[in-house]
Design an enzyme around this catalytic site. Structure first.
Site, PDB file in Angstrom:
ATOM      1  N   ASP A 124      60.053  48.651  40.010  1.00 14.97           N
ATOM      2  CA  ASP A 124      58.743  49.227  40.326  1.00 14.97           C
ATOM      3  C   ASP A 124      58.137  48.540  41.553  1.00 14.97           C
ATOM      4  O   ASP A 124      58.475  47.390  41.866  1.00 14.97           O
ATOM      5  CB  ASP A 124      57.762  49.029  39.160  1.00 14.97           C
TER       6      ASP A 124
HETATM    7  N1  URA Z   1      60.444  47.707  33.473  1.00 11.47           N
HETATM    8  C1  URA Z   1      59.302  47.997  34.133  1.00 11.47           C
HETATM    9  O1  URA Z   1      58.285  48.319  33.534  1.00 11.47           O
HETATM   10  N2  URA Z   1      59.319  47.881  35.493  1.00 11.47           N
HETATM   11  C2  URA Z   1      60.396  47.505  36.206  1.00 11.47           C
HETATM   12  O2  URA Z   1      60.347  47.412  37.438  1.00 11.47           O
HETATM   13  C3  URA Z   1      61.582  47.205  35.496  1.00 11.47           C
HETATM   14  C4  URA Z   1      61.581  47.316  34.123  1.00 11.47           C
END
Ligand code: URA
Length: 257
Positions: A124
């Site tokens: 993310d």
């Molecule tokens: N879980 C999440 O919420 N975000 C990420 O970037 C990876 C795993």
């Protein structure tokens, strides 16, 4: 940065990959590149005018993949090197090749990296840590195919205290009604009051944030530590990248495909 300049990918292709359209017989390959009729390629081989990866080619049926170097007389018909990189992604950088609003991980790479790199397993925007980049599609699909259940470890900082009941909830899996799925058993280890390590064997949308969300416990920071056997290099500063070693590349063998 040290460039990853393997001409050949370090993983061996499987039969399925060999049958895929990315591989073609040498006579067909030469014919497509030079417009010489396929039936005449045998003669070129007999005259020792074709080299594959520095060796005189003798077999019209030799399979040519995207990373083989092919030379006809002194002309290079194909010269692609397989590249494998790890990056320590900072927050605020998008795991995409291009983005209108934010810097992307590709924007952080220098000219020594191939133009056709793709990202193996996204993070993310506000997550940091290990990102892998390659132009070897067989290697990346071994890592990302859901049935391979490649483990990914994350360090997570939370707004509120974590209790032992989280461990069971993560290990039981959680039902997400939006996708109508139950998450695979995940491992949660409590490291401090507000810090945990989580190991996932899949990668659903915002999975870790949503799992902690069940406890109304917002994630403050999320940092990926490893993908399979491959650990984020602790010497690699945020925003920096380096070529993977042969051992790191081979930690995902073609048998995983
Ligand atoms: N879980 C999440 O919420 N975000 C990420 O970037 C990876 C795993």
């Amino acid at each position: 940065m040290i460039a990853a300049l393997q001409t050949q990918p370090l993983t061996q292709p499987t039969l399925r990959q060999l049958m895929s359209s990315k591989y073609s017989r040498l006579d067909r390959f030469i014919s497509q590149k030079t417009l010489i009729k396929r039936k005449n390629i045998r003669l070129l081989l007999a005259q020792k005018r074709i080299q594959v990866d520095g060796k005189i080619a003798l077999d019209t049926q030799q399979l040519i993949g995207p990373f083989n170097q092919v030379i006809f007389d002194h002309e290079i018909l194909q010269q692609h090197s397989a590249q494998y990189w790890m990056m320590n992604k900072p927050t605020g950088v998008v795991s995409a090749t291009k983005d209108q609003k934010h810097l992307s991980v590709i924007d952080l790479l220098g000219d020594e990296c191939a133009a056709d790199l793709h990202i193996v397993g996204r993070l993310d925007l506000n997550s940091s840590g290990l990102i892998l980049l390659t132009n070897d599609g067989n290697w990346s699909s071994a890592l990302t195919r859901p049935e391979n259940k490649v483990p990914k470890r994350y360090l997570v900082d939370l707004a509120n205290k974590i209790s032992a009941e989280y461990i069971e909830a993560f290990s039981n899996g959680m039902y997400f009604s939006y996708e109508d799925i139950t998450t695979l058993p995940a491992k949660l280890s409590i490291i401090a009051d507000r810090r945990a390590e989580v190991e996932l064997f899949e990668g659903k949308y915002h999975q870790i944030k949503r799992m902690f969300g069940r406890f109304r416990n917002p994630v403050l920071a999320l940092h990926r530590l490893s993908i399979g056997e491959l650990q984020l290099d602790p010497q690699l500063p945020l925003g920096q990248y380096r070529a993977l070693s042969a051992v790191e590349i081979q930690s995902f063998s073609a048998s995983d495909c």
